[in-house]
Design a protein around this motif. Structure first.
Motif, PDB file in Angstrom:
ATOM      1  N   VAL A 154       1.789  -4.139   4.268  1.00 50.46           N
ATOM      2  CA  VAL A 154       1.237  -2.796   4.054  1.00 50.46           C
ATOM      3  C   VAL A 154       2.329  -1.843   3.564  1.00 50.46           C
ATOM      4  O   VAL A 154       2.112  -1.053   2.646  1.00 50.46           O
ATOM      5  N   GLY A 155       3.510  -1.940   4.151  1.00 52.48           N
ATOM      6  CA  GLY A 155       4.619  -1.083   3.734  1.00 52.48           C
ATOM      7  C   GLY A 155       4.966  -1.278   2.266  1.00 52.48           C
ATOM      8  O   GLY A 155       5.192  -0.318   1.530  1.00 52.48           O
ATOM      9  N   ASP A 156       5.004  -2.540   1.828  1.00 48.35           N
ATOM     10  CA  ASP A 156       5.311  -2.822   0.421  1.00 48.35           C
ATOM     11  C   ASP A 156       4.226  -2.268  -0.496  1.00 48.35           C
ATOM     12  O   ASP A 156       4.528  -1.748  -1.575  1.00 48.35           O
ATOM     13  N   ILE A 157       2.985  -2.360  -0.075  1.00 44.60           N
ATOM     14  CA  ILE A 157       1.883  -1.825  -0.889  1.00 44.60           C
ATOM     15  C   ILE A 157       2.002  -0.307  -1.000  1.00 44.60           C
ATOM     16  O   ILE A 157       1.829   0.265  -2.076  1.00 44.60           O
ATOM     17  N   LEU A 158       2.299   0.343   0.109  1.00 46.32           N
ATOM     18  CA  LEU A 158       2.375   1.805   0.099  1.00 46.32           C
ATOM     19  C   LEU A 158       3.554   2.329  -0.718  1.00 46.32           C
ATOM     20  O   LEU A 158       3.494   3.444  -1.245  1.00 46.32           O
ATOM     21  N   LYS A 159       4.614   1.546  -0.839  1.00 46.41           N
ATOM     22  CA  LYS A 159       5.768   1.959  -1.634  1.00 46.41           C
ATOM     23  C   LYS A 159       5.460   1.985  -3.129  1.00 46.41           C
ATOM     24  O   LYS A 159       6.100   2.700  -3.876  1.00 46.41           O
ATOM     25  N   ASP A 160       4.474   1.190  -3.536  1.00 41.58           N
ATOM     26  CA  ASP A 160       4.129   1.091  -4.951  1.00 41.58           C
ATOM     27  C   ASP A 160       3.507   2.404  -5.418  1.00 41.58           C
ATOM     28  O   ASP A 160       2.579   2.914  -4.803  1.00 41.58           O
ATOM     29  N   GLU A 161       4.048   2.949  -6.488  1.00 41.36           N
ATOM     30  CA  GLU A 161       3.560   4.222  -7.033  1.00 41.36           C
ATOM     31  C   GLU A 161       2.185   4.062  -7.677  1.00 41.36           C
ATOM     32  O   GLU A 161       1.406   5.006  -7.722  1.00 41.36           O
ATOM     33  N   LYS A 178      -3.719  -1.516  -2.953  1.00 41.32           N
ATOM     34  CA  LYS A 178      -3.605  -0.185  -2.364  1.00 41.32           C
ATOM     35  C   LYS A 178      -4.991   0.432  -2.149  1.00 41.32           C
ATOM     36  O   LYS A 178      -5.277   1.021  -1.107  1.00 41.32           O
ATOM     37  N   LYS A 179      -5.870   0.273  -3.125  1.00 42.24           N
ATOM     38  CA  LYS A 179      -7.245   0.789  -2.999  1.00 42.24           C
ATOM     39  C   LYS A 179      -7.977   0.085  -1.857  1.00 42.24           C
ATOM     40  O   LYS A 179      -8.712   0.716  -1.097  1.00 42.24           O
ATOM     41  N   PHE A 180      -7.764  -1.220  -1.737  1.00 41.83           N
ATOM     42  CA  PHE A 180      -8.434  -1.991  -0.695  1.00 41.83           C
ATOM     43  C   PHE A 180      -7.965  -1.563   0.691  1.00 41.83           C
ATOM     44  O   PHE A 180      -8.776  -1.352   1.599  1.00 41.83           O
TER      45      PHE A 180
END
Length: 127
Positions: free
Chosen positions: A84-91, A97-99
Motif C-alpha cells: 500500500v505504501g508503494d502504491i501511495l507514493k506513486d504520483e 491506487k484507484k482500487f
C-alpha cells in the motif's frame, strides 16, 4: 561488507541512485560503500535493515558477516503495508491506487457482501 552491499543492490535490481534515494543519502556514499572506500556507519546499516523492500527486510547478520539469508521474510502485515505504501507514493492515478481508494471507501455492509462473494467462489472452486 562492500561486496554484500553490491550483491544486495543487484538482488533488489536497483541503481546506486535508487538505493541512495530510498536511504536518504547521496549516490556517491553508496558507491563508496560498494567499493570499500567507505564503511557504512552503524546508523546506515540499521537504516538499510529497517527499510522495507519487496523481498523483505535485510538480515543484519547477513549484511555484517555474510551468515544466514539475505532477507528476513516479512510478515503478512508488513507485506501489505509495503504494498500500500508503494502504491501511495506513486504520483500517477494507477489502477492499483484507484482500487485501494475504492476499498477504503467501503462500509461494513459492503465488506460483508464481498466476504459472501469470496466464500461462494471458494465453495464453487472446491466442488
Amino acid at each position: 561488507m562492500n561486496e554484500r552491499l553490491k550483491k544486495l543492490r543487484k538482488e533488489l535490481d536497483i541503481t546506486q541512485q535508487e538505493l541512495a534515494d530510498k536511504l536518504g543519502t547521496a549516490r556517491n556514499n553508496i558507491a563508496g560503500y560498494e567499493t570499500g572506500k567507505r564503511q557504512p556507519s552503524d546508523a546506515v546499516i540499521s537504516l538499510i535493515c529497517k527499510t522495507d523492500f519487496p523481498q523483505g527486510r535485510v538480515n543484519e547478520t547477513w549484511l555484517r558477516t555474510g551468515e544466514g539469508e539475505m532477507f528476513i521474510e516479512a510478515s503478512r502485515d508488513e507485506r501489505i503495508a509495503t504494498f500500500v505504501g508503494d502504491i501511495l507514493k506513486d504520483e500517477e492515478e494507477t489502477f492499483k491506487k484507484k482500487f485501494i481508494s475504492m476499498l477504503a471507501a467501503l462500509d461494513e455492509s459492503d465488506w460483508e457482501v464481498i466476504q459472501k462473494m469470496v466464500e461462494l467462489m471458494q465453495k464453487k472452486g472446491a466442488d
